[in-house]
Design a protein around this motif. Sequence first.
Motif, PDB file in Angstrom:
ATOM      1  N   GLY A 174       0.776  -1.231   0.000  1.00 37.17           N
ATOM      2  CA  GLY A 174       0.000   0.000   0.000  1.00 37.17           C
ATOM      3  C   GLY A 174       0.807   1.280   0.000  1.00 37.17           C
ATOM      4  N   CYS A 175       2.141   1.194   0.176  1.00 38.21           N
ATOM      5  CA  CYS A 175       2.972   2.404   0.199  1.00 38.21           C
ATOM      6  C   CYS A 175       2.804   3.201  -1.094  1.00 38.21           C
ATOM      7  N   ASN A 176       2.829   2.500  -2.224  1.00 34.69           N
ATOM      8  CA  ASN A 176       2.808   3.192  -3.502  1.00 34.69           C
ATOM      9  C   ASN A 176       1.431   3.713  -3.861  1.00 34.69           C
ATOM     10  N   ALA A 177       0.375   3.044  -3.412  1.00 38.20           N
ATOM     11  CA  ALA A 177      -0.972   3.574  -3.631  1.00 38.20           C
ATOM     12  C   ALA A 177      -1.090   4.954  -2.994  1.00 38.20           C
ATOM     13  N   LEU A 178      -0.553   5.106  -1.776  1.00 39.18           N
ATOM     14  CA  LEU A 178      -0.560   6.408  -1.112  1.00 39.18           C
ATOM     15  C   LEU A 178       0.337   7.406  -1.832  1.00 39.18           C
ATOM     16  N   ASP A 179       1.445   6.923  -2.371  1.00 36.87           N
ATOM     17  CA  ASP A 179       2.364   7.786  -3.118  1.00 36.87           C
ATOM     18  C   ASP A 179       1.672   8.357  -4.352  1.00 36.87           C
ATOM     19  N   TYR A 180       0.947   7.523  -5.088  1.00 35.17           N
ATOM     20  CA  TYR A 180       0.259   8.002  -6.288  1.00 35.17           C
ATOM     21  C   TYR A 180      -0.834   9.004  -5.936  1.00 35.17           C
ATOM     22  N   ALA A 181      -1.520   8.776  -4.814  1.00 29.35           N
ATOM     23  CA  ALA A 181      -2.534   9.739  -4.372  1.00 29.35           C
ATOM     24  C   ALA A 181      -1.882  11.091  -4.092  1.00 29.35           C
ATOM     25  N   LEU A 182      -0.700  11.060  -3.469  1.00 25.73           N
ATOM     26  CA  LEU A 182       0.031  12.303  -3.191  1.00 25.73           C
ATOM     27  C   LEU A 182       0.501  12.989  -4.470  1.00 25.73           C
ATOM     28  N   ALA A 183       0.632  12.228  -5.550  1.00 25.22           N
ATOM     29  CA  ALA A 183       1.051  12.815  -6.829  1.00 25.22           C
ATOM     30  C   ALA A 183      -0.056  13.637  -7.475  1.00 25.22           C
ATOM     31  N   GLY A 184      -1.274  13.585  -6.910  1.00 25.91           N
ATOM     32  CA  GLY A 184      -2.331  14.468  -7.380  1.00 25.91           C
ATOM     33  C   GLY A 184      -3.335  13.847  -8.318  1.00 25.91           C
ATOM     34  N   VAL A 185      -3.492  12.528  -8.286  1.00 25.37           N
ATOM     35  CA  VAL A 185      -4.451  11.872  -9.174  1.00 25.37           C
ATOM     36  C   VAL A 185      -5.865  12.008  -8.619  1.00 25.37           C
ATOM     37  N   ASN A 186      -6.854  11.644  -9.427  1.00 22.98           N
ATOM     38  CA  ASN A 186      -8.243  11.714  -8.977  1.00 22.98           C
ATOM     39  C   ASN A 186      -8.568  10.590  -7.995  1.00 22.98           C
ATOM     40  N   HIS A 187      -8.157   9.342  -8.332  1.00 20.44           N
ATOM     41  CA  HIS A 187      -8.432   8.225  -7.439  1.00 20.44           C
ATOM     42  C   HIS A 187      -7.482   7.066  -7.728  1.00 20.44           C
ATOM     43  N   VAL A 188      -7.146   6.326  -6.656  1.00 15.48           N
ATOM     44  CA  VAL A 188      -6.308   5.130  -6.770  1.00 15.48           C
ATOM     45  C   VAL A 188      -7.111   3.935  -6.283  1.00 15.48           C
ATOM     46  N   HIS A 189      -7.228   2.920  -7.128  1.00  8.27           N
ATOM     47  CA  HIS A 189      -7.867   1.661  -6.758  1.00  8.27           C
ATOM     48  C   HIS A 189      -6.761   0.647  -6.492  1.00  8.27           C
ATOM     49  N   ALA A 190      -6.623   0.240  -5.223  1.00  5.98           N
ATOM     50  CA  ALA A 190      -5.610  -0.744  -4.836  1.00  5.98           C
ATOM     51  C   ALA A 190      -6.273  -2.120  -4.786  1.00  5.98           C
TER      52      ALA A 190
END
Length: 398
Positions: A50-66
């Motif tokens: 889950g580390c990278n799912a949070l990283d992508y969210a911090l990158a400013g995307v609309n939504h991350v589906h893990a």
Amino acid sequence: MPLERISRTAFNLIHGRNLVYNQCWEDPRLDREALQFNADDEVVVITSAGCNALDYALAGVNHVHAVDMNFRQNALLQLKQAAIKNLEFDQFFDLFGHGRIANWDEIYTKQLRSELPEQSQKFWDRHGNFFTGSRRRPSFYFRGTSGLFAWIVKGYVGRNAKLRDAVNKLMAAKTLEEQQEIFYEDNLKETLFRPMIRWLLGRDTTMAMLGVPRSQRQQLDQEYPGGIAQFIVDRIETVFAKLPLQDNYFWRVYLTGEYTRDCCPEYLKKENFESLKQGIVEKVSTHTNSLLGFLEGHSKPVTKFILLDHMDWLYHNRKDILAEEWQAIVSRAGEGAKVIWRSASLNVDFVDPIEVEVDGTTRKLGDLLKYDRPLAERLHPLDRVNTYGSFYIADLVK
């Protein structure tokens, strides 16, 4: 073959009954550059830790589906999300930075448990000791199957004074030149990889603990001079002697059992923790499902697909599922979709021939995937994890 069936059974037992990954083993810094995230992106990633799912969210995307078939991996991400919402930063860093917290029982019961789905509650009710810091295994990062192997490595290093001192000096080195001097003058490669260790690295059970199926080991045994054991030896030399260790949080936590405030994933940095707490954490959702199952039940277009290395296993074990998965990816891909994946193989040749339907016409994936090979070739050697044979970046053009 009987040996292959035994190896597959061992891998399934390890992965089907345990938390395997306590940290992600894919470098999100590469992913950010490869995918050029934007505010409209709908992202799908295999959960892992889950580390990278949070990283992508911090990158400013609309939504991350893990998405992960192992509910325990999603339980870990859900615990991180609950902790972000309900803990102060110092508590959060104790929990996921140091991998232990003194008053786990009180914090879990009063502040975290009610935020978790029932299945995750049951898991952490049983495994809260992962965070209590026992004398033998003082960190969460020595838990789970990959963590167990890290704990064994730490014990091996700790019993050899020369090796222990060299590793400690490497962790403290300020420059690449210092690292190289320590690595070569202390003869670290020979000291670390004695014959017994090399032998263990070629065993299926050892690799399964690290999340590497037999099929990936076989790929490297066939393609890499000296097989998977030599591949690992060469990768470790690259990490310790050819890439800066100052910000390599992957190997720091693996060797020490904890991160530092200056060397940690993005979600563990104070300013990013505050951003997550203020609402970005809500942009991540978990799904206990196969990637195929998730995509077949998901109606919204996806613009960024992060496939890790799971196609290696599918190709050798379930080619039918691999083809169906790619059909689902093509069918759900939104405009401007990009796909990245990694592989143990030095050259993946099984993706392009896969046939999919596009608007009633049968097409080969090789006609739809527009690879950015120069970017992948530039980024791959910079990977701080440095355990994959190859890296792929492609636009999906229907």
